[in-house]
Scaffold this motif. Structure first.
Motif, PDB file in Angstrom:
ATOM      1  N   GLY A 203      15.266  24.556  -5.189  1.00  0.00           N
ATOM      2  CA  GLY A 203      16.466  24.441  -4.380  1.00  0.00           C
ATOM      3  C   GLY A 203      17.011  23.028  -4.512  1.00  0.00           C
ATOM      4  O   GLY A 203      16.254  22.074  -4.672  1.00  0.00           O
ATOM      5  N   GLY A 204      18.328  22.913  -4.467  1.00  0.00           N
ATOM      6  CA  GLY A 204      18.933  21.594  -4.581  1.00  0.00           C
ATOM      7  C   GLY A 204      19.966  21.545  -5.690  1.00  0.00           C
ATOM      8  O   GLY A 204      20.496  22.565  -6.132  1.00  0.00           O
ATOM      9  N   ALA A 205      20.249  20.315  -6.137  1.00  0.00           N
ATOM     10  CA  ALA A 205      21.287  20.141  -7.146  1.00  0.00           C
ATOM     11  C   ALA A 205      21.053  18.845  -7.901  1.00  0.00           C
ATOM     12  O   ALA A 205      20.301  17.964  -7.454  1.00  0.00           O
ATOM     13  N   ALA A 206      21.704  18.739  -9.047  1.00  0.00           N
ATOM     14  CA  ALA A 206      21.650  17.525  -9.860  1.00  0.00           C
ATOM     15  C   ALA A 206      23.066  17.108 -10.201  1.00  0.00           C
ATOM     16  O   ALA A 206      23.916  17.952 -10.514  1.00  0.00           O
ATOM     17  N   LEU A 207      23.321  15.801 -10.152  1.00  0.00           N
ATOM     18  CA  LEU A 207      24.620  15.240 -10.508  1.00  0.00           C
ATOM     19  C   LEU A 207      24.400  14.192 -11.585  1.00  0.00           C
ATOM     20  O   LEU A 207      23.717  13.191 -11.362  1.00  0.00           O
ATOM     21  N   MET A 208      24.971  14.431 -12.760  1.00  0.00           N
ATOM     22  CA  MET A 208      24.817  13.538 -13.894  1.00  0.00           C
ATOM     23  C   MET A 208      26.181  12.985 -14.278  1.00  0.00           C
ATOM     24  O   MET A 208      27.138  13.745 -14.459  1.00  0.00           O
ATOM     25  N   ILE A 209      26.290  11.664 -14.404  1.00  0.00           N
ATOM     26  CA  ILE A 209      27.552  11.008 -14.728  1.00  0.00           C
ATOM     27  C   ILE A 209      27.347  10.171 -15.984  1.00  0.00           C
ATOM     28  O   ILE A 209      26.414   9.374 -16.063  1.00  0.00           O
TER      29      ILE A 209
END
Length: 326
Positions: A203-209
């Motif tokens: 569960g959750g999320a990933a943010l890649m920039i």
């Protein structure tokens, strides 16, 4: 540690074993224990400026983003940063993050771990070398800024896969020497799969920039002292990067069970997260710094700065709605 400078050791290795693939060369230049850029000379701001070093607003907005996710999840999470640099981003994130969290830093460099510990003094930290070491025991919020661009790539020319060779003068050269017709990264796909599997299961999320792939061709580049130079010029002394194929990253994450969201420009992400209001509040509270804050804002969101070149990719567990992406 093996003795001798990295250039001489790479030349000796190529002469003994034959030309090196581009991905092996990148890995050695960045991570060789005795001479790799991140292993022994993590200058960071001395060679390039990342968004967290440009302004505290960047990390604070990512902290608020993570906080909204935590509220959706309804339970404490693991805050995971990939390639945390000198710890500035996570320090800024934590100022805006409202809830408790275990902090996990994915870092292989000993010198950088020491700098992260100093920047994040007072927080309980855990380090791992690979994202695969993080278990799914708690929901995960994964952040990565200018991390994917350092993953090794492979390249192909019309005459075959590109390697690094040594010519008769003892100079490192590309072989075959022709233009690159295709560039791809198995390491990037593997990272997408690992991150996707983690957020899907935990569960959750990933943010890649990161830099985005402009569309074919050769994107391998070296930066030293804020100047670009030839990628083979100074092994271990310059940062090597390549533009990120976000489509490949997201496809791998989806295959692993995560939901992929449309890619946003850094401009659109930060504006949706409220950076203009945050800049105005900072300027009002610090009128003597208003001009500086305005310049920082411009650097982060303008097309001439980081706003267009940098993209944001998000993957999440099914049923979760990441702020700014829906």
């Amino acid at each position: 540690m093996r003795k001798g400078n990295l250039r001489s050791r790479l030349i000796a290795r190529i002469r003994g074993e034959g030309p090196m693939r581009i991905d092996a060369f990148m890995d050695a230049c960045l991570h060789d224990p005795a001479g790799g850029y991140y292993a022994v000379r993590p200058g960071l701001g001395e060679d390039f400026i990342t968004a967290p070093l440009a302004s505290q607003m960047f990390g604070e907005l990512l902290g608020a983003w993570a906080g909204e996710l935590c509220a959706q999840l309804g339970k404490p999470v693991r805050l995971i940063e990939l390639g945390p640099g000198d710890g500035t981003l996570m320090a800024d994130v934590l100022r805006a993050f409202p809830g408790p969290a275990d902090i996990v830093l994915v870092e292989t460099s000993g010198p950088l771990r020491a700098r992260q510990a100093q920047a994040l003094a007072g927080h309980t930290l855990a380090w791992v070398e690979r994202i695969e070491e993080v278990t799914a025991a708690a929901p995960a919020i994964v952040l990565g800024n200018e991390f994917l661009d350092c993953l090794p790539i492979r390249q192909e020319t019309a005459d075959g896969e590109r390697h690094v060779a040594v010519d008769r003068f003892g100079t490192l050269v590309f072989d075959p020497p022709g233009p690159v017709t295709r560039e791809w990264s198995p390491a990037l796909a593997a990272m997408g799969a690992a991150i996707g599997a983690l957020v899907a299961k935990a569960g959750g999320a990933a943010l890649m920039i990161d830099y985005a792939l402009p569309g074919g061709g050769d994107s391998l580049q070296a930066v030293r002292g804020h100047q670009k130079e030839h990628p083979l010029a100074n092994p271990g002394l310059a940062d090597l990067t390549a533009h990120v194929d976000f489509a490949a990253f997201l496809a791998a994450a989806e295959t692993a069970g995560a939901r992929a969201w449309p890619v946003l420009s850094q401009n659109r992400l930060l504006r949706r997260l409220g950076i203009e209001a945050r800049a105005a509040a900072l300027a009002k509270a610090n009128p003597d710094r208003a001009d500086l804050i305005a310049r920082q804002l411009d650097r982060l969101i303008s097309a001439e700065g980081m706003g267009a070149l940098f993209k944001a990719a998000c993957v999440s567990s099914p049923g979760l709605t990441p702020p700014a992406f829906a």
